[in-house]
Write an enzyme that holds these catalytic residues in place. Structure first.
Site, PDB file in Angstrom:
ATOM      1  N   HIS A 120       3.485  -3.637  -6.393  1.00 14.85           N
ATOM      2  CA  HIS A 120       3.609  -2.523  -7.500  1.00 14.85           C
ATOM      3  C   HIS A 120       3.082  -1.320  -6.956  1.00 14.85           C
ATOM      4  O   HIS A 120       2.443  -1.099  -5.903  1.00 14.85           O
ATOM      5  CB  HIS A 120       2.959  -2.972  -8.684  1.00 14.85           C
ATOM      6  CG  HIS A 120       3.707  -4.017  -9.293  1.00 14.85           C
ATOM      7  ND1 HIS A 120       4.978  -4.375  -9.402  1.00 14.85           N
ATOM      8  CD2 HIS A 120       3.269  -5.276  -9.600  1.00 14.85           C
ATOM      9  CE1 HIS A 120       5.402  -5.411 -10.168  1.00 14.85           C
ATOM     10  NE2 HIS A 120       4.245  -6.058 -10.297  1.00 14.85           N
ATOM     11  N   SER A 121       3.525  -0.242  -7.554  1.00 12.44           N
ATOM     12  CA  SER A 121       2.772   1.141  -6.863  1.00 12.44           C
ATOM     13  C   SER A 121       1.713   1.192  -7.077  1.00 12.44           C
ATOM     14  O   SER A 121       0.703   1.851  -6.401  1.00 12.44           O
ATOM     15  CB  SER A 121       3.755   2.291  -7.702  1.00 12.44           C
ATOM     16  OG  SER A 121       3.545   2.081  -9.140  1.00 12.44           O
ATOM     17  N   GLU A 122       1.021   0.398  -8.071  1.00 11.87           N
ATOM     18  CA  GLU A 122      -0.566   0.421  -8.043  1.00 11.87           C
ATOM     19  C   GLU A 122      -1.124  -0.994  -8.749  1.00 11.87           C
ATOM     20  O   GLU A 122      -0.145  -1.773  -9.467  1.00 11.87           O
ATOM     21  CB  GLU A 122      -1.152   1.416  -9.081  1.00 11.87           C
ATOM     22  CG  GLU A 122      -0.696   2.827  -8.791  1.00 11.87           C
ATOM     23  CD  GLU A 122      -1.550   3.596  -7.980  1.00 11.87           C
ATOM     24  OE1 GLU A 122      -2.616   2.993  -7.350  1.00 11.87           O
ATOM     25  OE2 GLU A 122      -1.173   4.698  -7.324  1.00 11.87           O
ATOM     26  N   THR A 123      -2.155  -1.424  -8.115  1.00 10.76           N
ATOM     27  CA  THR A 123      -2.720  -2.643  -8.743  1.00 10.76           C
ATOM     28  C   THR A 123      -4.200  -2.252  -9.308  1.00 10.76           C
ATOM     29  O   THR A 123      -4.995  -1.509  -8.489  1.00 10.76           O
ATOM     30  CB  THR A 123      -2.739  -3.742  -7.792  1.00 10.76           C
ATOM     31  OG1 THR A 123      -1.384  -4.047  -7.589  1.00 10.76           O
ATOM     32  CG2 THR A 123      -3.540  -5.015  -8.351  1.00 10.76           C
TER      33      THR A 123
END
Length: 272
Positions: free
Chosen positions: A42-45
């Site tokens: 994902h774009s961020e975790t």
């Protein structure tokens, strides 16, 4: 260990911006967290664990598949939603996140489940457009600024131009900065649902096509930028990616309240 996927800035599944949320019960090695984020893709975790000091409830860190970042809006929203949704935190209690580079960030939940995040305001300062920026975007530039997050903010002619962009991501990746926020005033009557539109391109920090679906941290720059131009502190932005999402902002001096909805789409166990 429990891991969730939360769609932030969305009132239904498969919209907004998905964030991984890993609920830790002990400190974790940064290299390990980076590998988990690369696995999630994902774009961020977000990685959350109980804080061991006064003034905060949890420690929070954010990783893209490639790097750790100093501030992330949608994964903060995802982390708060996960803590409320799993019953870890009572619904009527604010959550104070201690972060490495953005201080303590507080999130509150309203009666309808909406989440409001108290973030630092990051107004852009005007700069000359970097060479090659207009060509990389494929659009004529109206105004350019840069903020403390090292994002470029680029105002374009109108909403249609922002929505229709098909930038050269390789060329954008060669321009100095974390990413490029492109924006324009909303077309037509603001009563239509939003006051401005935006998109965020982060070729240096994101995988895939380099576009982030809905970027909460970008609104720390968009809020002061558009509040000055529109003469109002409370605004609604629409991030016009393929998934799309509404972001409400309220300027409060040197802080911005960034608000929206979130839904859990996956709740499982990380076996590593």
């Amino acid at each position: 260990m429990r891991i969730l996927v939360v769609d932030a800035f969305a009132d239904r599944p498969f919209a907004g911006n998905p964030a991984g949320v890993c609920l830790l019960d002990a400190p974790a090695d940064a290299a390990w967290m980076q590998r988990v984020a690369a696995e999630m893709r994902h774009s961020e975790t977000a990685f959350v664990r109980p804080a061991d000091e006064p003034g905060a409830d949890f420690e929070l860190r954010w990783f893209t598949p490639l790097v750790e970042v100093a501030l992330c809006g949608h994964a903060t929203m995802g982390a708060a939603h996960a803590l409320y949704d799993t019953g870890t935190v009572p619904a009527d209690r604010p959550i104070r996140f201690r972060t490495l580079k953005s201080g303590v960030l507080t999130v509150t939940r309203d009666a309808d489940g909406g989440l409001a995040m108290d973030f630092p305001s990051c107004p852009p300062e005007p700069v000359a457009p970097p060479p090659g920026l207009a060509e990389a975007l494929g659009a004529e530039i109206g105004w350019t600024g840069r903020n403390v997050q090292d994002d470029l903010l680029v105002e374009l002619a109108d909403e249609r131009t922002v929505r229709g962009l098909a930038p050269d991501m390789a060329a954008l990746g060669r321009i100095d900065g974390r990413g490029a926020i492109v924006t324009a005033r909303a077309a037509g009557d603001p009563a239509g649902g939003h006051d401005f539109v935006s998109r965020f391109f982060g070729a240096r920090i994101l995988l895939g096509d380099g576009e982030d679906p809905v970027t909460g941290s970008a609104h720390c720059a968009l809020a002061p930028f558009w509040s000055e131009r529109l003469g109002r502190d409370a605004l609604t932005g629409y991030q016009a990616s393929e998934r799309g999402g509404l972001v409400r902002t309220a300027l409060r001096g040197d802080r911005v309240i960034v608000s929206g909805a979130a839904v859990t789409v996956l709740d499982g166990t990380l076996r590593v």
